[in-house]
Scaffold this motif. Structure first.
Motif: not given
Length: 405
Positions: A139-143, A371-374
């Protein structure tokens, strides 16, 4: 739906070590499709766990093919000595063999895995077994990442994909991470077997299984052009050619390529030719097969080469004509073998290909797209030589990702 600060998919060394290196204040869960952790780690080094290799960082970078540069930062931040120190602090010591491969002194991969599991438990990391991820979204809005399996749902602001590649699929490495990464917008370089034997068309050495050659030149030809060469150990088996030199070189090889092997071991082919002619002229009464023993070639191999060329084993040096002599030199120094196929994923030690390194930040292992993906370990398009380099890469990338999170 449960919320965690970090969700890690995969409980191999990369996944577990990422969890260990996340700050203790994070709520971390590791999702594993198998009923136990680290199945592939337990197989490494024939169950003895070749965990890393001796040498400095500069040398390590050279052992990852064309993508060594991607790992440079991770290897500098967490090198082989750092890795061994981590385990030594937890009462596990190590030994090295003559080739520089490093093993736990107990020669048990399970001892390495046990320490990783204990460290996860100490930090409150949850490990959820028998959890096969069936869907994933962002969810791009809430990341926020949403991870689903049958009957279970989790969400997190950080997601680590540590699922491994395609090799040894019976351990659970079935390419799941590629599907997940692709769904999140990442490009996947075609997964191919690496560190795998080469099957040869009309293979001539099936009767010479077990014969090996140390540190000899290997050349790769494609479309009548030499495109690469290396030095390494070769093993002849009853079905294919193998050994560290071939396994490491396999990442560059395609079906129908030609592998030329210099069984003599002298890189200066013309120099050998002159030396060999001189020896023949000086030993006219000597059998040619006897002369060849002076070059440290196994007797069984000599007999087979002479048979392939059509040279009578009782022929003397004086009676060896120029045509046969030139063919013998060629077969000893540039023996051509056309590659029929590479060993498949069930034989390959690692996977070449995976999540494109162009889309991963080398300093953090974080996605440049989400963002936040590894990504950590073998799911990335990196493949190291045999000898502990791939496990080291798993730990080094995990250290970087965990500390970044």
């Amino acid at each position: 739906m449960k919320y965690y600060d970090v969700i890690i998919i995969g409980s191999g060394p990369a996944g577990l070590f990422t969890a260990i290196n996340c700050d203790d204040s994070n709520r971390v869960i590791v999702l594993e499709k198998n009923n136990v952790a680290g199945k592939k780690l337990l197989l490494s080094g024939a169950g003895q766990c070749n965990i890393t290799h001796e040498g400095n960082v500069e040398d390590f970078v050279k052992h990852y093919g064309e993508h060594g540069r991607f790992l440079k930062n991770a290897l500098y931040r967490f090198n082989n000595n750092d890795l061994l120190d981590f385990f030594r602090k937890r009462k596990l010591e190590f030994i090295s063999n003559d080739e520089g491969k490093v093993f736990p002194n107990t020669l048990k991969a399970s001892d390495v895995l046990d320490i990783l599991i204990k460290e996860c438990n100490k930090r409150g990391v949850e490990i959820n077994y028998n959890f096969c991820v069936t869907d994933i979204s962002y969810n791009e809005e809430d990341k926020i990442f949403n991870v689903k399996s049958k009957g279970k749902k989790y969400k997190s602001s950080n997601l680590v994909i540590a699922t491994g590649g395609n090799s040894y699929s019976y351990t659970g490495s079935t390419g799941d991470g590629y599907t997940l990464a692709s769904k999140l917008g990442h490009r996947i370089e075609e997964p191919l077997p690496a560190l795998t034997p080469l099957y040869i068309k009309d293979y001539p050495f099936g009767d010479l299984s077990g014969i090996s050659f140390e540190d000899i030149p290997i050349y790769l030809w494609r479309n009548n052009k030499k495109i690469k060469e290396t030095m390494g150990d070769i093993l002849l088996t009853h079905k294919h050619i193998s050994g560290p030199g071939i396994l490491n070189f396999s990442r560059y090889v395609n079906p129908n390529d030609v592998i030329k092997i210099n069984f003599i071991g002298q890189k200066n082919i013309e120099g050998f030719r002159k030396e060999f002619i001189k020896d023949i002229q000086s030993n006219g009464k000597l059998l040619i097969k006897t002369l060849l023993k002076n070059y440290s070639i196994p007797k069984r191999f000599i007999d087979e080469i002479l048979k392939i060329i059509g040279i009578d084993e009782k022929i003397t040096c004086a009676n060896l004509n120029k045509k046969l002599r030139n063919r013998l030199v060629m077969m000893l120094t540039e023996y051509p073998m056309t590659v029929e196929r590479l060993g498949e994923f069930n034989m390959a030690m690692v996977t070449k290909g995976g999540v494109s390194i162009r889309e991963i930040n080398t300093k953090t292992m974080e996605s440049k797209i989400v963002d936040g993906l590894y990504f950590v370990g073998e799911v990335i398009d990196i493949d190291g030589d045999t000898g502990g380099y791939n496990i080291q890469a798993a730990f080094s990338t995990a250290f970087v990702a965990g500390n970044t999170i």
